[in-house]
Design a protein around this motif. Sequence first.
Motif, PDB file in Angstrom:
ATOM      1  N   GLU A 101      12.339  -9.380 -43.967  1.00  0.00           N
ATOM      2  CA  GLU A 101      12.549  -7.940 -43.933  1.00  0.00           C
ATOM      3  C   GLU A 101      12.893  -7.397 -42.555  1.00  0.00           C
ATOM      4  OE1 GLU A 101       9.320  -5.880 -45.728  1.00  0.00           O
ATOM      5  OE2 GLU A 101       9.245  -7.186 -47.473  1.00  0.00           O
ATOM      6  N   ARG A 102      12.763  -8.221 -41.527  1.00  0.00           N
ATOM      7  CA  ARG A 102      13.098  -7.832 -40.158  1.00  0.00           C
ATOM      8  C   ARG A 102      12.510  -6.476 -39.761  1.00  0.00           C
ATOM      9  NH1 ARG A 102      19.343  -8.104 -40.177  1.00  0.00           N
ATOM     10  NH2 ARG A 102      19.048  -7.485 -42.345  1.00  0.00           N
ATOM     11  N   PRO A 103      11.203  -6.307 -39.833  1.00  0.00           N
ATOM     12  CA  PRO A 103      10.587  -5.012 -39.505  1.00  0.00           C
ATOM     13  C   PRO A 103      10.775  -4.613 -38.052  1.00  0.00           C
ATOM     14  CG  PRO A 103       8.908  -6.711 -39.722  1.00  0.00           C
ATOM     15  CD  PRO A 103      10.194  -7.322 -40.201  1.00  0.00           C
ATOM     16  N   TYR A 104      11.104  -5.576 -37.182  1.00  0.00           N
ATOM     17  CA  TYR A 104      11.295  -5.264 -35.771  1.00  0.00           C
ATOM     18  C   TYR A 104      12.491  -4.345 -35.551  1.00  0.00           C
ATOM     19  CZ  TYR A 104      14.420  -9.229 -36.613  1.00  0.00           C
ATOM     20  OH  TYR A 104      15.358 -10.069 -37.149  1.00  0.00           O
ATOM     21  N   ARG A 105      13.328  -4.154 -36.582  1.00  0.00           N
ATOM     22  CA  ARG A 105      14.473  -3.267 -36.441  1.00  0.00           C
ATOM     23  C   ARG A 105      14.067  -1.794 -36.492  1.00  0.00           C
ATOM     24  NH1 ARG A 105      19.227  -5.088 -40.298  1.00  0.00           N
ATOM     25  NH2 ARG A 105      20.213  -3.367 -39.171  1.00  0.00           N
ATOM     26  N   ASP A 106      12.839  -1.518 -36.858  1.00  0.00           N
ATOM     27  CA  ASP A 106      12.319  -0.152 -36.777  1.00  0.00           C
ATOM     28  C   ASP A 106      11.910   0.112 -35.331  1.00  0.00           C
ATOM     29  OD1 ASP A 106      11.059   2.271 -37.001  1.00  0.00           O
ATOM     30  OD2 ASP A 106       9.271   1.478 -37.993  1.00  0.00           O
ATOM     31  N   PRO A 107      12.574   1.034 -34.623  1.00  0.00           N
ATOM     32  CA  PRO A 107      12.256   1.250 -33.202  1.00  0.00           C
ATOM     33  C   PRO A 107      10.860   1.806 -32.972  1.00  0.00           C
ATOM     34  CG  PRO A 107      13.789   2.921 -33.988  1.00  0.00           C
ATOM     35  CD  PRO A 107      13.680   1.905 -35.078  1.00  0.00           C
ATOM     36  N   ASP A 108      10.231   2.361 -34.006  1.00  0.00           N
ATOM     37  CA  ASP A 108       8.901   2.934 -33.860  1.00  0.00           C
ATOM     38  C   ASP A 108       7.813   2.024 -34.430  1.00  0.00           C
ATOM     39  OD1 ASP A 108       9.769   5.371 -32.659  1.00  0.00           O
ATOM     40  OD2 ASP A 108      10.499   6.002 -34.620  1.00  0.00           O
ATOM     41  N   LEU A 109       8.146   0.756 -34.589  1.00  0.00           N
ATOM     42  CA  LEU A 109       7.170  -0.192 -35.129  1.00  0.00           C
ATOM     43  C   LEU A 109       5.963  -0.300 -34.197  1.00  0.00           C
ATOM     44  CD1 LEU A 109       6.626  -2.344 -37.372  1.00  0.00           C
ATOM     45  CD2 LEU A 109       7.627  -4.025 -35.789  1.00  0.00           C
ATOM     46  N   THR A 110       4.769  -0.242 -34.773  1.00  0.00           N
ATOM     47  CA  THR A 110       3.534  -0.396 -34.007  1.00  0.00           C
ATOM     48  C   THR A 110       2.718  -1.544 -34.585  1.00  0.00           C
ATOM     49  OG1 THR A 110       2.212   1.101 -35.378  1.00  0.00           O
ATOM     50  CG2 THR A 110       3.483   2.088 -33.578  1.00  0.00           C
ATOM     51  N   LEU A 111       1.737  -1.974 -33.821  1.00  0.00           N
ATOM     52  CA  LEU A 111       0.848  -3.029 -34.282  1.00  0.00           C
ATOM     53  C   LEU A 111       0.148  -2.611 -35.578  1.00  0.00           C
ATOM     54  CD1 LEU A 111      -0.584  -5.795 -33.523  1.00  0.00           C
ATOM     55  CD2 LEU A 111      -2.381  -4.359 -32.546  1.00  0.00           C
TER      56      LEU A 111
END
Length: 446
Positions: free
Chosen positions: A341-351
Amino acid sequence: MRLSSWFDVVYLLVTAQGVLTCLLLWVRRQNRTANRILAFPIAAITVSCVYMLYVRSGAFRSDPRWLLSIDTLPALYGPLFYLYALALTSRPKRWEAQFLHLFPFLLYTLYNIPRFLLPGEEKLALAMREGVGVLAWDQALWQWGVELQGLVYLLAALWTVRRYRAAVAGEFSNTDRINLRWLQWFLGSLLVLWIGSMFARISPVPVLGYLHTALMVLVYVIAHRTASEPQVVPAPGDGPEARAPVPAARAANANEAWRGEDPAPAAAPGRPPERPLAAAGAAGAAGAADAAGAADAEEAGPAAAGSAEVRPVAAKYQKTRLKESQVTQIASQLTALFERERPYRDPDLTLSTLAQRLGVPSHHLSQVLNDRFGKSFHDVVNLARVEELKRRLIDRDLSAEKILALGLDCGFSSKSTLNANFKKHTGLTPTQFRDQVLRDGAARCG
């Protein structure tokens, strides 16, 4: 009042600027507590500038009643800059307890009141003696106590900001607007000037005026910088996500931001496709034990999700340390999620949001990143973004604008963040990396 040198011009300009800066800091809504605390040392420096003009113009000889009136102000600087750093990086439960740090200033002021109330002629004589370094033992003791106090508080402020920066790296994937690097630089510069003022007390060279001027310029530059700082302190009851401003539309679709998109372009000919976490996993495997200990020490700082202050990571894991099988399972789930799903592409991704998608507590995920990958959350996510971008930099006709657009699509929040992280993990800028890949491909084809 006659201006006799460029020093006096600086003092006059800083006095006028100080009044405007204090008003600006006092009325600004973002980081209100921190800005209002900063307004007090700015006001103290403004008063010091007026006093210096009073002394340098010679007005003190005809009207000595204001002599010795600012002697105790330096006792405010260290505690107030520490409280300013504290207000920006955490939310203490009881601010009234924190203001006990101003108690030495109050004691010094009480000690100094009899000196200030001396008759004009006696006060003038005393000021002239102290001006050439002839101090009574008790006054010398107070002044050196203030110097040492300021040194300790500035070191404490630097440590507070360092803890916060480590904690932010453990919670946020994009930290360029909230990492307070500028504040660390500012406090470091203040520390250098403070040490310089300590040496100036025993140096035969008159450098105190230059140090004072540098301090004034530095403080006002930072005052204007902090006047435009975004909100970095969470509201009461909010988690660390409140430290980073998130656009409403983006926040509403955060969980869907990386769904339903086309897969990334294929790797360059002759180059195997790179897994998003491959580089981080290799680094973690090579030195997991050492990296975990370093990451634990680095991430000690203001608090994780759901609290107002991040606790040291080592203490956080002490009672909840995962078994090796659990670490392996979470690491496998994380790798699969990054590939699928490549969640790292969300610039506001947090832990916290990533942990929710994996169905694990945030501190467990943080432990896995430290133990297995040997990196903070910030580095793991941005390394995945770099690997994603590397797979896309195969087009000879890409312009700088297109490279930036690709980087933003991979999750970077700005051009500066893209270039800094790409160079950190590859040693090259995106353009240099693309040109090198194309040269290598041409050499193989030739």
